[in-house]
Each structure stands twice: as structure tokens, then as C-alpha cells.
Write a protein that holds these residues in place. Structure first.
Motif, PDB file in Angstrom:
ATOM      1  N   LYS A 133      -1.150  -2.350 -18.645  1.00  0.00           N
ATOM      2  CA  LYS A 133      -0.422  -3.584 -18.284  1.00  0.00           C
ATOM      3  C   LYS A 133      -1.225  -4.820 -18.685  1.00  0.00           C
ATOM      4  CE  LYS A 133       2.162  -1.949 -14.324  1.00  0.00           C
ATOM      5  NZ  LYS A 133       2.092  -1.837 -12.877  1.00  0.00           N
ATOM      6  N   VAL A 134      -2.546  -4.779 -18.471  1.00  0.00           N
ATOM      7  CA  VAL A 134      -3.396  -5.935 -18.834  1.00  0.00           C
ATOM      8  C   VAL A 134      -3.332  -6.144 -20.346  1.00  0.00           C
ATOM      9  CG1 VAL A 134      -5.749  -6.841 -18.879  1.00  0.00           C
ATOM     10  CG2 VAL A 134      -4.931  -5.631 -16.858  1.00  0.00           C
ATOM     11  N   VAL A 135      -3.452  -5.050 -21.106  1.00  0.00           N
ATOM     12  CA  VAL A 135      -3.439  -5.162 -22.566  1.00  0.00           C
ATOM     13  C   VAL A 135      -2.082  -5.692 -23.033  1.00  0.00           C
ATOM     14  CG1 VAL A 135      -3.611  -3.853 -24.726  1.00  0.00           C
ATOM     15  CG2 VAL A 135      -5.194  -3.370 -22.828  1.00  0.00           C
ATOM     16  N   ALA A 136      -0.997  -5.193 -22.433  1.00  0.00           N
ATOM     17  CA  ALA A 136       0.345  -5.653 -22.809  1.00  0.00           C
ATOM     18  C   ALA A 136       0.513  -7.134 -22.472  1.00  0.00           C
ATOM     19  CB  ALA A 136       1.405  -4.814 -22.096  1.00  0.00           C
ATOM     20  N   SER A 137      -0.059  -7.583 -21.341  1.00  0.00           N
ATOM     21  CA  SER A 137       0.081  -8.992 -20.952  1.00  0.00           C
ATOM     22  C   SER A 137      -0.692  -9.898 -21.912  1.00  0.00           C
ATOM     23  CB  SER A 137      -0.382  -9.210 -19.508  1.00  0.00           C
ATOM     24  OG  SER A 137      -1.793  -9.167 -19.420  1.00  0.00           O
ATOM     25  N   ASP A 138      -1.795  -9.384 -22.452  1.00  0.00           N
ATOM     26  CA  ASP A 138      -2.584 -10.132 -23.434  1.00  0.00           C
ATOM     27  C   ASP A 138      -1.725 -10.409 -24.670  1.00  0.00           C
ATOM     28  OD1 ASP A 138      -5.489 -10.698 -24.735  1.00  0.00           O
ATOM     29  OD2 ASP A 138      -4.327  -9.453 -26.123  1.00  0.00           O
TER      30      ASP A 138
ATOM     31  N   ARG B 144      -5.016   4.011 -12.864  1.00  0.00           N
ATOM     32  CA  ARG B 144      -5.894   3.012 -13.497  1.00  0.00           C
ATOM     33  C   ARG B 144      -5.543   2.821 -14.967  1.00  0.00           C
ATOM     34  NH1 ARG B 144     -11.927   3.103 -10.924  1.00  0.00           N
ATOM     35  NH2 ARG B 144     -11.235   2.809  -8.788  1.00  0.00           N
ATOM     36  N   LYS B 145      -5.111   3.903 -15.623  1.00  0.00           N
ATOM     37  CA  LYS B 145      -4.723   3.814 -17.036  1.00  0.00           C
ATOM     38  C   LYS B 145      -3.473   2.930 -17.154  1.00  0.00           C
ATOM     39  CE  LYS B 145      -4.174   5.537 -21.407  1.00  0.00           C
ATOM     40  NZ  LYS B 145      -3.161   4.624 -21.861  1.00  0.00           N
ATOM     41  N   ARG B 146      -2.501   3.127 -16.248  1.00  0.00           N
ATOM     42  CA  ARG B 146      -1.283   2.298 -16.280  1.00  0.00           C
ATOM     43  C   ARG B 146      -1.640   0.833 -16.031  1.00  0.00           C
ATOM     44  NH1 ARG B 146       0.643   6.760 -13.533  1.00  0.00           N
ATOM     45  NH2 ARG B 146       0.610   5.843 -11.448  1.00  0.00           N
ATOM     46  N   GLN B 147      -2.581   0.608 -15.117  1.00  0.00           N
ATOM     47  CA  GLN B 147      -3.027  -0.749 -14.795  1.00  0.00           C
ATOM     48  C   GLN B 147      -3.663  -1.400 -16.025  1.00  0.00           C
ATOM     49  OE1 GLN B 147      -5.015  -1.911 -10.708  1.00  0.00           O
ATOM     50  NE2 GLN B 147      -6.549  -1.036 -12.043  1.00  0.00           N
ATOM     51  N   ALA B 148      -4.531  -0.653 -16.711  1.00  0.00           N
ATOM     52  CA  ALA B 148      -5.200  -1.176 -17.906  1.00  0.00           C
ATOM     53  C   ALA B 148      -4.176  -1.467 -19.003  1.00  0.00           C
ATOM     54  CB  ALA B 148      -6.243  -0.172 -18.391  1.00  0.00           C
TER      55      ALA B 148
ATOM     56  N   GLY C 265       0.811  -1.214   0.000  1.00  0.00           N
ATOM     57  CA  GLY C 265       0.000   0.000   0.000  1.00  0.00           C
ATOM     58  C   GLY C 265       0.846   1.267   0.000  1.00  0.00           C
ATOM     59  N   LEU C 266       1.928   1.250   0.749  1.00  0.00           N
ATOM     60  CA  LEU C 266       2.762   2.453   0.845  1.00  0.00           C
ATOM     61  C   LEU C 266       3.389   2.779  -0.502  1.00  0.00           C
ATOM     62  CD1 LEU C 266       4.379   1.686   4.320  1.00  0.00           C
ATOM     63  CD2 LEU C 266       2.446   3.204   3.811  1.00  0.00           C
ATOM     64  N   ALA C 267       3.747   1.729  -1.262  1.00  0.00           N
ATOM     65  CA  ALA C 267       4.321   1.947  -2.598  1.00  0.00           C
ATOM     66  C   ALA C 267       3.294   2.641  -3.495  1.00  0.00           C
ATOM     67  CB  ALA C 267       4.752   0.611  -3.199  1.00  0.00           C
ATOM     68  N   ILE C 268       2.035   2.268  -3.342  1.00  0.00           N
ATOM     69  CA  ILE C 268       0.983   2.895  -4.157  1.00  0.00           C
ATOM     70  C   ILE C 268       0.778   4.355  -3.740  1.00  0.00           C
ATOM     71  CG2 ILE C 268      -1.508   2.866  -4.647  1.00  0.00           C
ATOM     72  CD1 ILE C 268      -1.309  -0.201  -4.697  1.00  0.00           C
ATOM     73  N   LEU C 269       0.783   4.609  -2.435  1.00  0.00           N
ATOM     74  CA  LEU C 269       0.635   6.003  -1.979  1.00  0.00           C
ATOM     75  C   LEU C 269       1.781   6.855  -2.530  1.00  0.00           C
ATOM     76  CD1 LEU C 269      -0.585   5.608   1.717  1.00  0.00           C
ATOM     77  CD2 LEU C 269      -1.942   6.174  -0.300  1.00  0.00           C
ATOM     78  N   ASP C 270       2.993   6.296  -2.539  1.00  0.00           N
ATOM     79  CA  ASP C 270       4.134   7.028  -3.116  1.00  0.00           C
ATOM     80  C   ASP C 270       3.880   7.313  -4.595  1.00  0.00           C
ATOM     81  OD1 ASP C 270       5.605   7.223  -0.820  1.00  0.00           O
ATOM     82  OD2 ASP C 270       6.910   5.514  -1.232  1.00  0.00           O
ATOM     83  N   GLU C 271       3.383   6.294  -5.293  1.00  0.00           N
ATOM     84  CA  GLU C 271       3.111   6.444  -6.726  1.00  0.00           C
ATOM     85  C   GLU C 271       2.066   7.546  -6.977  1.00  0.00           C
ATOM     86  OE1 GLU C 271       2.445   2.525  -8.353  1.00  0.00           O
ATOM     87  OE2 GLU C 271       1.824   3.364 -10.282  1.00  0.00           O
TER      88      GLU C 271
END
Ligand code: RP5
Length: 165
Positions: A147-152, A141-145, A22-28
């Protein structure tokens, strides 16, 4: 240094790996935080002192076994409290300890070991009055999405090579 907006309380240093997610996400997201190890059962007075001294707007309690910590945090402050149950040897012990609060003192309960979601929920709460945090969540959320597309694409490529061999 800016004032912490989110305070993470851990029942034990052994909960550190869950908090780190969680702390890594807050930093991000650019949200300042503070962290304390303070057990509701083993150091109740210290816990109360830390809660009273904390300038944070949202508190996160991370604990395992008979996990009283998030509920006690909620009892000590009118600020929103997010609880993260830590997985242990007995299924659902910490989850039920945190989720099954009596009426009047709620704790927003995350899934087991979901320190990452606690940070995102805290950010969502703070974003109500802060447009820059809202923008940071949208970008996350855009970075997360992406990543999903790249993994596909990557998995399709790997499978094509593997299955044609
Ligand atoms: C809880 O007991 C802590 O939150 C931790 O998850 C669990 C075990 O604590 P340690 O024995 O590792 O200190 O209070």
C-alpha cells in the motif's frame, strides 16, 4: 465457532470505534475474539466475572479518562494484558493511567486510540506458539508495504498532473 483467543474489554460502548479498528485486524488475521463492555469503576464485579469466564489467551483493555480498566484486568489474571488509552479532553490522562502501573502488575501500553496496534501486539504474542499466526502477520505486513509503495506511485502521478497544469 472456535474459542476466542483475544478478549477486548471496553470501559464504555463509546470506546467502540477504537475497538473496531483492532477487531477488523484480528478478523483479517483469522484470530477469533470476544468483546465485552465492562467498566472497572462502574461494574467491578461484572468485570471480574467476565475475566474469570474468558477463555482468551490475551486481554485488551480500552478505556478513557482515569483509565483503571487495563490495570484491573492485569490484577485479575496472569495472562498478558494490552492497554489502549482513549483520547479525551485532558491530555495524557488515560495514557498515564495505563502506562504508569506500579511494579509487579504490568500492562503493555499502546499509543492513544491505537486499537489497531493492540490487535497486532496480541497477534504477535499468540504467534510465539502458532506458526499460522506468524505467517498471517508476515502477509499483513506485506500488504501494508504494498500500500505504501502504491501510494508513492499515485502521489507522484497526481503531483505531475497538478504541477504541470
Ligand atoms: C471511561 O470513560 C470509558 O472507557 C470511556 O472512554 C470514558 C467515557 O465513558 P462514557 O461517558 O462515554 O460512558 O470509563
Amino acid at each position: 465457532m472456535s474459542q476466542p483467543r483475544v478478549a477486548f474489554f471496553l470501559g464504555s460502548a463509546s470506546d467502540g470505534p477504537i475497538a473496531k479498528k483492532g477487531l477488523a485486524i484480528l478478523d483479517e488475521l483469522g484470530i477469533p475474539w470476544e468483546l465485552h463492555v465492562a467498566s472497572a469503576h462502574r461494574t467491578p464485579v461484572r468485570l471480574e466475572q467476565l475475566v474469570k469466564a474468558s477463555p482468551a489467551d490475551v486481554l485488551v483493555g480500552i478505556a478513557g479518562v482515569a483509565a483503571a480498566l487495563p490495570g484491573v484486568l492485569a490484577a485479575l489474571t496472569p495472562r498478558p494484558v494490552i492497554g489502549v488509552p482513549v483520547a479525551g479532553k485532558v491530555p495524557f490522562d488515560s495514557l498515564l493511567s495505563i502506562a504508569q502501573m506500579p511494579p509487579g502488575i504490568p500492562v503493555a501500553t499502546m499509543g492513544v486510540d491505537r486499537g489497531d496496534n493492540a490487535a497486532l501486539m496480541a497477534a504477535a504474542m499468540l504467534s510465539i506458539g502458532d506458526d499460522s499466526i506468524k505467517q498471517a502477520i508476515v502477509a499483513y505486513r506485506k500488504r501494508q508495504a504494498d500500500k505504501v509503495v502504491a501510494s508513492d506511485a499515485k502521489l507522484k502521478e497526481e503531483l505531475a498532473v497538478e504541477l504541470s497544469a
